[in-house]
Design a protein around this motif. Sequence first.
Motif, PDB file in Angstrom:
ATOM      1  N   GLY A  89      41.443  43.161  45.679  1.00 14.77           N
ATOM      2  CA  GLY A  89      42.873  43.260  45.983  1.00 14.77           C
ATOM      3  C   GLY A  89      43.529  44.435  45.285  1.00 14.77           C
ATOM      4  O   GLY A  89      44.325  45.169  45.890  1.00 14.77           O
ATOM      5  N   VAL A  90      43.233  44.622  44.012  1.00 14.29           N
ATOM      6  CA  VAL A  90      43.806  45.747  43.270  1.00 14.29           C
ATOM      7  C   VAL A  90      43.281  47.068  43.831  1.00 14.29           C
ATOM      8  O   VAL A  90      44.048  48.019  44.028  1.00 14.29           O
ATOM      9  CB  VAL A  90      43.498  45.612  41.761  1.00 14.29           C
ATOM     10  CG1 VAL A  90      43.871  46.868  41.011  1.00 14.29           C
ATOM     11  CG2 VAL A  90      44.228  44.413  41.187  1.00 14.29           C
ATOM     12  N   GLY A  91      41.984  47.128  44.107  1.00 15.97           N
ATOM     13  CA  GLY A  91      41.422  48.348  44.693  1.00 15.97           C
ATOM     14  C   GLY A  91      42.010  48.652  46.060  1.00 15.97           C
ATOM     15  O   GLY A  91      42.313  49.801  46.380  1.00 15.97           O
ATOM     16  N   GLY A  92      42.187  47.612  46.884  1.00 19.44           N
ATOM     17  CA  GLY A  92      42.804  47.813  48.193  1.00 19.44           C
ATOM     18  C   GLY A  92      44.263  48.235  48.088  1.00 19.44           C
ATOM     19  O   GLY A  92      44.732  49.078  48.860  1.00 19.44           O
ATOM     20  N   SER A 109      40.614  53.905  43.257  1.00 24.85           N
ATOM     21  CA  SER A 109      40.512  52.678  44.052  1.00 24.85           C
ATOM     22  C   SER A 109      39.100  52.451  44.597  1.00 24.85           C
ATOM     23  O   SER A 109      38.661  51.308  44.689  1.00 24.85           O
ATOM     24  CB  SER A 109      41.509  52.710  45.207  1.00 24.85           C
ATOM     25  OG  SER A 109      41.214  53.755  46.105  1.00 24.85           O
ATOM     26  N   ALA A 110      38.392  53.508  44.938  1.00 28.29           N
ATOM     27  CA  ALA A 110      37.043  53.343  45.513  1.00 28.29           C
ATOM     28  C   ALA A 110      36.085  52.634  44.557  1.00 28.29           C
ATOM     29  O   ALA A 110      35.388  51.703  44.977  1.00 28.29           O
ATOM     30  CB  ALA A 110      36.488  54.693  45.957  1.00 28.29           C
ATOM     31  N   PRO A 111      36.026  53.005  43.261  1.00 25.85           N
ATOM     32  CA  PRO A 111      35.136  52.246  42.364  1.00 25.85           C
ATOM     33  C   PRO A 111      35.540  50.785  42.218  1.00 25.85           C
ATOM     34  O   PRO A 111      34.680  49.904  42.146  1.00 25.85           O
ATOM     35  CB  PRO A 111      35.258  52.982  41.026  1.00 25.85           C
ATOM     36  CG  PRO A 111      35.720  54.338  41.364  1.00 25.85           C
ATOM     37  CD  PRO A 111      36.562  54.191  42.587  1.00 25.85           C
ATOM     38  N   LEU A 112      36.845  50.502  42.189  1.00 28.27           N
ATOM     39  CA  LEU A 112      37.292  49.116  42.103  1.00 28.27           C
ATOM     40  C   LEU A 112      36.853  48.312  43.325  1.00 28.27           C
ATOM     41  O   LEU A 112      36.388  47.177  43.206  1.00 28.27           O
ATOM     42  CB  LEU A 112      38.816  49.056  41.973  1.00 28.27           C
ATOM     43  CG  LEU A 112      39.393  49.217  40.584  1.00 28.27           C
ATOM     44  CD1 LEU A 112      40.899  49.328  40.656  1.00 28.27           C
ATOM     45  CD2 LEU A 112      38.984  48.064  39.713  1.00 28.27           C
ATOM     46  N   ILE A 113      36.993  48.907  44.487  1.00 31.13           N
ATOM     47  CA  ILE A 113      36.591  48.222  45.719  1.00 31.13           C
ATOM     48  C   ILE A 113      35.083  48.007  45.740  1.00 31.13           C
ATOM     49  O   ILE A 113      34.604  46.920  46.074  1.00 31.13           O
ATOM     50  CB  ILE A 113      37.064  49.020  46.950  1.00 31.13           C
ATOM     51  CG1 ILE A 113      38.588  48.955  47.057  1.00 31.13           C
ATOM     52  CG2 ILE A 113      36.415  48.491  48.222  1.00 31.13           C
ATOM     53  CD1 ILE A 113      39.168  49.860  48.124  1.00 31.13           C
ATOM     54  N   LEU A 114      34.322  49.026  45.378  1.00 31.82           N
ATOM     55  CA  LEU A 114      32.864  48.901  45.397  1.00 31.82           C
ATOM     56  C   LEU A 114      32.365  47.880  44.375  1.00 31.82           C
ATOM     57  O   LEU A 114      31.475  47.076  44.673  1.00 31.82           O
ATOM     58  CB  LEU A 114      32.218  50.260  45.175  1.00 31.82           C
ATOM     59  CG  LEU A 114      32.398  51.270  46.308  1.00 31.82           C
ATOM     60  CD1 LEU A 114      31.822  52.622  45.915  1.00 31.82           C
ATOM     61  CD2 LEU A 114      31.769  50.759  47.578  1.00 31.82           C
ATOM     62  N   VAL A 115      32.922  47.894  43.170  1.00 31.40           N
ATOM     63  CA  VAL A 115      32.507  46.932  42.145  1.00 31.40           C
ATOM     64  C   VAL A 115      32.890  45.517  42.566  1.00 31.40           C
ATOM     65  O   VAL A 115      32.113  44.569  42.419  1.00 31.40           O
ATOM     66  CB  VAL A 115      33.128  47.303  40.780  1.00 31.40           C
ATOM     67  CG1 VAL A 115      33.017  46.156  39.792  1.00 31.40           C
ATOM     68  CG2 VAL A 115      32.462  48.544  40.221  1.00 31.40           C
ATOM     69  N   GLY A 116      34.100  45.346  43.109  1.00 29.67           N
ATOM     70  CA  GLY A 116      34.528  44.028  43.560  1.00 29.67           C
ATOM     71  C   GLY A 116      33.685  43.507  44.708  1.00 29.67           C
ATOM     72  O   GLY A 116      33.302  42.333  44.731  1.00 29.67           O
TER      73      GLY A 116
END
Length: 132
Positions: A89-92, A109-116
């Motif tokens: 959600g935060v990455g998105g 945002s891309a690393p947050l989305i990928l890690v999530g």
Amino acid sequence: MKIQGKMFLWLSVFILVMAIIYGLWSKEPAGTTALFLAFGLSVMIGYYLAFTARRVDAGAQDDQEADVADDAGEIGFFSPHSWQPLALGVGGAFAFLAIAIGWWLLYFSAPLILVGLWGWVFEYYRGENRTQ
């Protein structure tokens, strides 16, 4: 699931008719596009439910003579807690904020989305829940 699939497919027919009428009457592209996208989403959900209903046993909701108690019992496994949707959600949110602020925000945002996403997919393949 059979009745839900039919409901979504009939809803998609209604949305398609309304999208055509709205598009011809208003000549407004954003609302017309949104209605056609809603039509597509409704078709996808209806098709999935109808396709899945053919592969699984009929549920109590598909039986006209069923009681409420016929649908009781275990529904399935639901994860008790997970932090991965928060990371997604935060990455998105950062990714969509990058459209307004600047594309450089996608680097965060891309690393947050990928890690999530990685964590959510593989959260039951590590620690005490790991299968061997």
